[in-house]
Design an enzyme around this catalytic site. Structure first.
Site, short mmCIF file in Angstrom:
data_model
loop_
_atom_site.label_atom_id
_atom_site.label_comp_id
_atom_site.label_asym_id
_atom_site.label_seq_id
_atom_site.Cartn_x
_atom_site.Cartn_y
_atom_site.Cartn_z
N ASN A 161 0.96 -0.82 -0.05
CA ASN A 161 0.13 -0.14 0.12
C ASN A 161 0.59 1.67 -0.38
OD1 ASN A 161 0.74 -0.84 2.70
ND2 ASN A 161 -1.29 -0.01 3.60
N GLU A 260 4.60 -3.77 12.69
CA GLU A 260 3.70 -2.88 12.55
C GLU A 260 2.90 -4.31 11.81
OE1 GLU A 260 1.26 -0.49 11.23
OE2 GLU A 260 3.13 -0.03 9.13
N CYS A 294 -3.38 1.92 7.04
CA CYS A 294 -2.93 0.94 8.36
C CYS A 294 -3.80 1.59 9.30
CB CYS A 294 -1.80 0.17 8.10
SG CYS A 294 -0.57 1.09 9.16
N GLU A 468 8.76 3.22 14.11
CA GLU A 468 9.56 3.12 13.21
C GLU A 468 9.62 4.50 13.09
OE1 GLU A 468 9.51 -0.09 9.85
OE2 GLU A 468 7.28 1.01 10.62
#
Length: 487
Positions: A161, A260, A294, A468
């Site tokens: 994505n 993640e 997300c 991150e």
């Protein structure tokens, strides 16, 4: 002639279909067709890596590891800075390439390239600021010296994505820390990853420091790399289900993991919110990358007093979006990534409608070629509908009504996920109070966009492990070493 046949430079799909990138060399191959989701036609075919190819990538990363580890922070910084500059220089080509293979609208693709490049600039700066520590022991017996060293060869697995940003968010801190990497991008959008490898080579990344491979055997290839004792880090972005499987595999060799994973973000709007600002934020939080994110707002909880006006305003805005191929400059909502993705979205919508929800706009897949689902608003959605508990990953906004702060917090927390959440209220104390009650790793207050390279990105519960970005992101690729020193 198709649109992509007219592309040139880094936007040309055929430029990135020359094979795997291992040890600074290209290994020719084919086997994985990359499709244009707006038509279903083949853009290019990329190489299909075997387990043996993966082991060659580990060999290459090992061969380059000691040299890269020994480079000065300033040298690593300058290479990352040049990579940032090259991405900026070729931004429009990269955005077009993303729009071609991912389907996202050009404005979103341009935003992604700018965001992705910024990770290289941020970690070019962080490379020269790796922290250390010096303390005296409380007993006075000796001194404590703490250093941070590169963790080692890192396997980076990225989703389809955000094909540029998910790669740079991992490569940037890994290289800044002194690690060599093997990047495995999603097979749906590998062209951007190979374009990034070419730019990295041009920026001066030494052979073997960054390796890129694509495969139709992801579990076999990944498990082989994780089973190699030379690999010491796994950084994965993807679904919670796959993340659980990878954690179990990494446990066999005690590989450090950053994860993640999935999200199910609540978007909470109180009666005292600025309605237009809340609608602006809702469109950003929901429709960035057509909902295939997300962090996308997945559940809209709107207080009773503003509920009807919010539904009316959101419906008007969603209905007005222009649908089309991502690379068409007029497009505001591009196609979904695959036909399967459209089917999943439609199944969730149909389930909600069978349970009593109604669509104020959209609500069914579009006929014709390509993988299109229209922007959709659902009202009167039952809280027990599947769409309330599963990640939608599409342009669908289910709206739920609530009465009190306590209701909003309770409803927001009825999920195994905890990645992102959004709150709109003119009362900052209320927003902060509710925010503290919501189980999430990130919170946008009166803001529909929270991602920033300078901020720690990650979630709680089953949305992941570690962070991150930000000043902490580089430490995910480092090990603390303690020296007991007697002076």
């Amino acid at each position: 002639m198709t649109f992509h046949a007219k592309m040139s430079g880094y936007a040309d799909p055929s430029l990135h279909a020359h094979g795997l990138y291992i040890g600074g060399a290209w290994k020719k191959g084919q086997g994985i067709p990359v499709l244009d989701p707006s038509t279903g036609s083949v853009l290019a075919e990329v190489a299909d890596a075997t387990v043996e190819d993966a082991m060659r990538a580990v060999d290459a990363a090992e061969a380059a590891a000691s040299g890269w580890r020994a480079t000065s922070p300033r040298q690593r910084s300058e290479i990352l800075r040049r990579w940032f500059q090259l991405m900026t220089q070729h931004a429009e080509e990269l955005a077009t390439l993303i729009a071609l293979e991912n389907g996202k609208a050009l404005p979103d693709a341009r935003g992604e390239v700018a965001y992705a490049a910024e990770f290289f600039r941020w970690y070019a700066e962080e490379a020269t600021r790796i922290p250390g520590e010096f303390r005296h022991t409380p007993s006075g017996s000796h001194n404590i010296l703490v250093d941070h060293e590169p963790i080692g060869i890192s396997v980076l697995i990225t989703p389809w994505n955000f094909p540029a940003a998910m790669a740079t968010r991992k490569i940037g801190p890994a290289l800044a820390a002194g690690c060599t990497v093997i990047l495995k991008p999603a097979s749906e959008t590998p062209l951007t990853a190979y374009a990034m490898a070419r730019l990295g080579e041009e920026a001066g990344v030494p052979a073997g420091v960054v390796n890129v491979l694509t495969t139709t055997n992801p579990s076999g290839v990944t498990n082989a790399m994780l089973g190699d004792p030379r690999v010491r880090k796994l950084s994965f972005t993807g679904s919670t289900g796959v993340g659980r499987t990878l954690l179990a595999e990494a446990a066999k060799t005690v590989v450090s993991c950053s994860m993640e994973l999935g999200g199910n973000a609540p978007f909470i709007v109180f009666d005292d919110a600025d309605l237009e600002a809340a609608l602006d934020g809702a469109m950003i939080a929901k429709m960035r990358n057509a909902g295939e994110a997300c962090t996308a707002a997945n559940r809209f909880y709107v207080q009773a007093g503003i509920h009807d006006a919010f539904v009316e305003g959101l419906t008007a805005r969603m209905a007005a979006l222009k649908i089309g191929p991502g690379y068409d400059p007029a497009t505001q909502c591009g196609p979904m990534i695959t036909k399967k993705a459209v089917q999943k979205i439609n199944q969730l919508v149909m389930d909600a409608m069978e349970l009593g929800a109604s669509a104020t706009t959209g609500g069914a897949p579009l006929a014709g070629t390509g993988y299109f689902y229209p922007p959709t608003v659902l009202q009167n959605v039952p809280v027990d509908a599947a769409i309330a508990h599963e990640e939608i990953f599409g342009p669908v906004a289910p709206v739920y009504k609530f009465e009190s702060e306590e209701d909003a917090i309770r409803m927001a927390n009825t999920t195994e996920y905890g990645l992102a959440a959004y709150i709109y209220s003119r009362d900052l104390k209320r927003a902060m109070r509710v925010g503290k009650g919501v189980e999430t790793g990130m919170l946008g207050i009166n803001r529909g966009l929270m991602s920033d390279p300078a901020a720690p990105f990650g979630g709680v519960k089953q949305s992941g492990l570690g962070r991150e970005g930000g000043v902490t992101g580089i430490l995910e690729f480092m090990e603390a070493k303690y020296y007991a020193v007697e002076f």
